[in-house]
Scaffold this active site. Structure first.
Site, short mmCIF file in Angstrom:
data_model
loop_
_atom_site.label_atom_id
_atom_site.label_comp_id
_atom_site.label_asym_id
_atom_site.label_seq_id
_atom_site.Cartn_x
_atom_site.Cartn_y
_atom_site.Cartn_z
N ASP A 1 -5.45 -4.70 6.71
CA ASP A 1 -5.16 -4.23 5.37
C ASP A 1 -3.85 -4.60 4.75
O ASP A 1 -2.73 -4.82 5.37
CB ASP A 1 -5.36 -2.59 5.30
CG ASP A 1 -5.06 -1.89 4.05
OD1 ASP A 1 -5.80 -2.30 3.10
OD2 ASP A 1 -4.22 -1.45 3.92
N GLU B 1 -6.32 -9.44 4.66
CA GLU B 1 -6.83 -8.87 3.34
C GLU B 1 -5.87 -9.54 2.60
O GLU B 1 -4.39 -9.01 2.73
CB GLU B 1 -6.76 -7.46 3.12
CG GLU B 1 -7.18 -6.93 1.59
CD GLU B 1 -6.81 -5.67 1.39
OE1 GLU B 1 -7.78 -5.03 0.63
OE2 GLU B 1 -6.15 -4.79 1.84
#
Length: 713
Positions: A348, A384
């Site tokens: 993330d 990401e």
């Protein structure tokens, strides 16, 4: 017996707790602490039965060994030091702190004022000091025995070019499945249930990407509104699985899930959050890192270290520049690979992980550490590629060995099927794994993770049913969530009984997933998209632990069951045709000896090669992608060359029928239709078209043909 005699010196390594059969070694990093106390609790976790000072500090590691302790022992720390927020120190020994290396917790945590190191509501705000003891309502760390019988476990080690990722949520995926026993629903054991595994196998996916399973916290502003942090991007500890996903409280449950999924040939990828923690900004609680060594664990503003650098948008940023913090993250990753047997990670806000003092660096310490690690360099790594800090958008900017969520593919595909102008050249680039972004440093096409929907944003069904977000249930006056979704409701907002609109929405859903599965790169599906899951227009359902997020398994409309079958066909089509998952980027340089075609040809509706004029026509909505099947670029898992059919995929986003001249290829006798999104029940090969003949491409349709060669050729 004195406290000093009760605690032996122990060892500074490994960090965390280590049970050796006779006692437990405790080791905790803090560069600025003045004293560390180990607090032991009874089996209820409510009564502190002993408080021991860790006697040794070696290289900033506080450590001690307590003989006679066993797995199941409950503990926490109190760390003494200065409370001087202006220079970065927030020690408060009145607060029981969690071990950053704890592998399991006991109890539940509801954030209260007494969990803050300062007095909430005081005129001096976070510069004040709170002397209340929070131990009664605090989680307790658990000493664990990590042994497990892994005999027979064989990680699938699915090659990247054969990987199909299925993003899902442990709780939401199984909570309403009637075939899973009620007490197992929403847990790791539920995910490991034969009914669930059978479904995943039948669908054809090769990997499940689990949304965060590390222990996380429900934000106080959510619980005050009766909501929860459902997604889990609010990590409290990087080693312990979230207890709400353990049906019986035994760590072996997670390992059993992994082993059973491996037995079914399915890899397990974890969505992990190492960019920030649940402690938030200067007004957040003191639960672990902040009270152990705030100045080391977090990146602080250089001109006033009272405040946190917030490149994540979540209040703080973990300080991976510090060697001990980087060590903690690497130790965590290795634990999940070596002890839990997971097959990879999706990071993330991965840009944050690559930030050095001077900004983002693709060759920074974190990525270097992964690339050289014997265990981590062999697992799947997905980034990401953004955060909200300076220069925070880095799509294509990650080092070799990393794959990336390609949001450019997502947005371009959505806009193409919504009918936006000028999308043909953009879509063509994305269909070839965005080589303009990823074809460097010997990276491969699978570096691009192609998707149309993920947990963050509209579901596939909502993309074709809503023009606007509808996030009222989140309690933020519909201001949260991204305002640009590139969605279109086909004329009616939300559900409708209009049969024409329903059929059009179904076709567009088929088109979008076909685009994902026909593109070079790594395809990813959002769980439930294959069966029409809706969030009722909510594009930021992070706090909805209810029907908005939970998958529906029964009473699914017939049209959505048919859509499931279509998705299975799509995945099977990709699996059966290696030309759709080439191991190298296509640049039109390889020539087929049989057909004379290049490895990639772009075909206009007139049957010829696309010209500059075609590409520059902003109103153009239809084109073909021709992939030659025998250009020497495909290999079996054992490394042997393999040939494939030459495939032609035709994409028509226009609202009118397009006469498409089928390419006239030497040594060929015609084209057989493998898939048509306007006729989803059409059997492969049922429709045959001659080379050079015209074929009527229906509006808003994807059609795939395979070239039939003369037997003599």
């Amino acid at each position: 017996m004195s406290s000093r005699a009760r605690v032996w010196p122990g060892k500074p390594y490994p960090l965390g707790t280590t049970w050796d059969g006779k006692g437990v070694n405790f080791a905790l990093f803090s560069a600025h602490a003045e004293k560390v106390e180990l607090c032991l609790f009874d089996s209820s976790g409510q009564r502190e039965i002993e408080r021991l000072v860790l006697p040794e500090n070696t290289d900033q590691i506080w450590h001690g060994y307590v003989p006679g302790l066993w797995p199941g022992t409950l503990y926490g720390y109190r760390v003494f030091g200065p409370y001087e927020p202006q220079i970065g120190h927030r020690f408060n020994h009145h607060k029981l702190l969690l071990d950053p290396y704890a592998k399991q917790f006991y109890g539940s945590l509801n954030l209260r004022d007494e969990h803050c190191g300062y007095q909430v509501g005081h005129s001096n705000a976070d510069l004040s000091f709170d002397t209340r003891d929070n131990a009664h309502d605090m989680l307790k760390c658990v000493v664990v025995d990590t042994s497990f019988n892994w005999d027979g476990d064989r990680p699938p080690e699915t090659p990247w070019n054969r990987t199909v990722i299925y993003e899902t949520h442990i709780r939401g995926f199984t909570i309403r499945h009637e075939g899973v026993p009620h007490h197992l629903r929403g847990t790791f054991a539920g995910m490991a249930h034969p009914e669930i595994i059978k479904y995943l196998q039948a669908l054809g996916v090769t990997a499940v990407e689990l949304m965060p399973v590390h222990t996380f916290v429900d934000d106080r502003f959510l619980t005050d509104r009766g909501l929860r942090n459902y997604w889990g991007y609010n990590t409290l500890c990087f080693f312990a699985p979230e207890s709400r996903y353990l049906s019986g409280g035994d760590l072996a449950e997670f390992k059993t899930m992994v082993k059973r999924l491996h037995d079914a040939g399915i890899e397990v990828l974890l969505d992990v959050v190492y960019n920030h923690t649940a402690e938030g900004n200067e007004f957040g609680p003191t639960l672990s890192f902040r009270g152990i060594d705030n100045a080391s664990y977090y990146r602080l503003m250089p001109d006033d270290r009272r405040f946190y650098i917030n490149d994540t948008g979540c209040g703080n940023t973990l300080n991976l520049i510090h060697p001990r913090v980087l060590q903690m993250v690497m130790d965590s990753l290795r634990y999940w690979v070596n002890d839990m047997h997971v097959d990879g990670f999706r990071f993330d806000l991965a840009v944050t992980l690559g930030r050095e003092e001077y900004g983002y660096d693709r060759w920074g310490g974190f990525f270097d550490a992964i690339r050289q690690d014997p265990a981590l360099s062999r697992v799947k790594v997905i980034a990401e590629p953004w955060d909200i800090g300076p220069g925070g958008y880095q799509l294509g900017g990650f080092p070799a060995g990393t794959t990336e969520w390609n949001d450019r593919f997502r947005d371009t595909t959505r806009r193409f099927w919504c009918g936006d102008d000028g999308m043909l050249p953009r879509l063509a680039s994305n269909l070839l794994a965005s080589s303009d972004l990823f074809d460097h440093d010997c990276r491969r096409p699978w570096a691009s993770v192609n998707y149309i929907a993920s947990h963050d944003g509209f579901t596939l069904a909502d993309l074709v049913s809503y023009n606007e977000r509808h996030n009222e249930a989140n309690g933020e006056n519909n201001r949260d969530g991204h305002p640009s979704n590139f969605s279109y409701n086909q004329g009616i907002e939300g559900p409708t009984d209009n049969p024409a609109i329903r059929q059009l929405r179904l076709r567009l859903r088929r088109n979008m997933l076909a685009t994902v599965l026909l593109a070079q790169g790594t395809p990813m599906l959002l769980a439930g998209d294959e069966s029409g899951r809706t969030q009722n227009g909510n594009n930021n359902a992070y706090c909805q632990d209810n029907e908005i997020n939970w998958l529906k398994w029964h009473d699914i409309p017939a049209e959505d069951l048919e859509f499931q079958d279509f998705v299975r066909r799509l995945i099977h089509l990709r699996s059966e045709h290696p030309v759709l998952r080439r191991p190298r980027f296509l640049h039109g340089l390889q020539i087929s000896k049989t057909t004379g075609l290049r490895d990639i040809e772009w075909i206009s509706p007139g049957g010829g090669i696309m010209s500059d004029h075609h590409w520059q026509e902003v109103k153009a909505r239809c084109f073909g992608m021709l992939l030659a099947g025998d250009t020497g670029e495909c290999f079996t898992p054992d490394g042997y060359p393999e040939t494939d059919d030459t495939l032609l995929a035709i994409f028509n986003a226009g609202k009118t029928v397009v006469p498409f001249r089928m390419p006239d290829v030497r040594n060929a006798r015609g084209w057989r239709c493998l898939l048509d999104t306007s006729q989803p029940q059409l059997a492969a090969g049922e429709l045959l078209i001659g080379t050079g003949d015209d074929f009527q491409i229906e509006p808003q349709t994807v059609t795939v043909f395979a070239l039939m060669m003369d037997e003599a050729a």
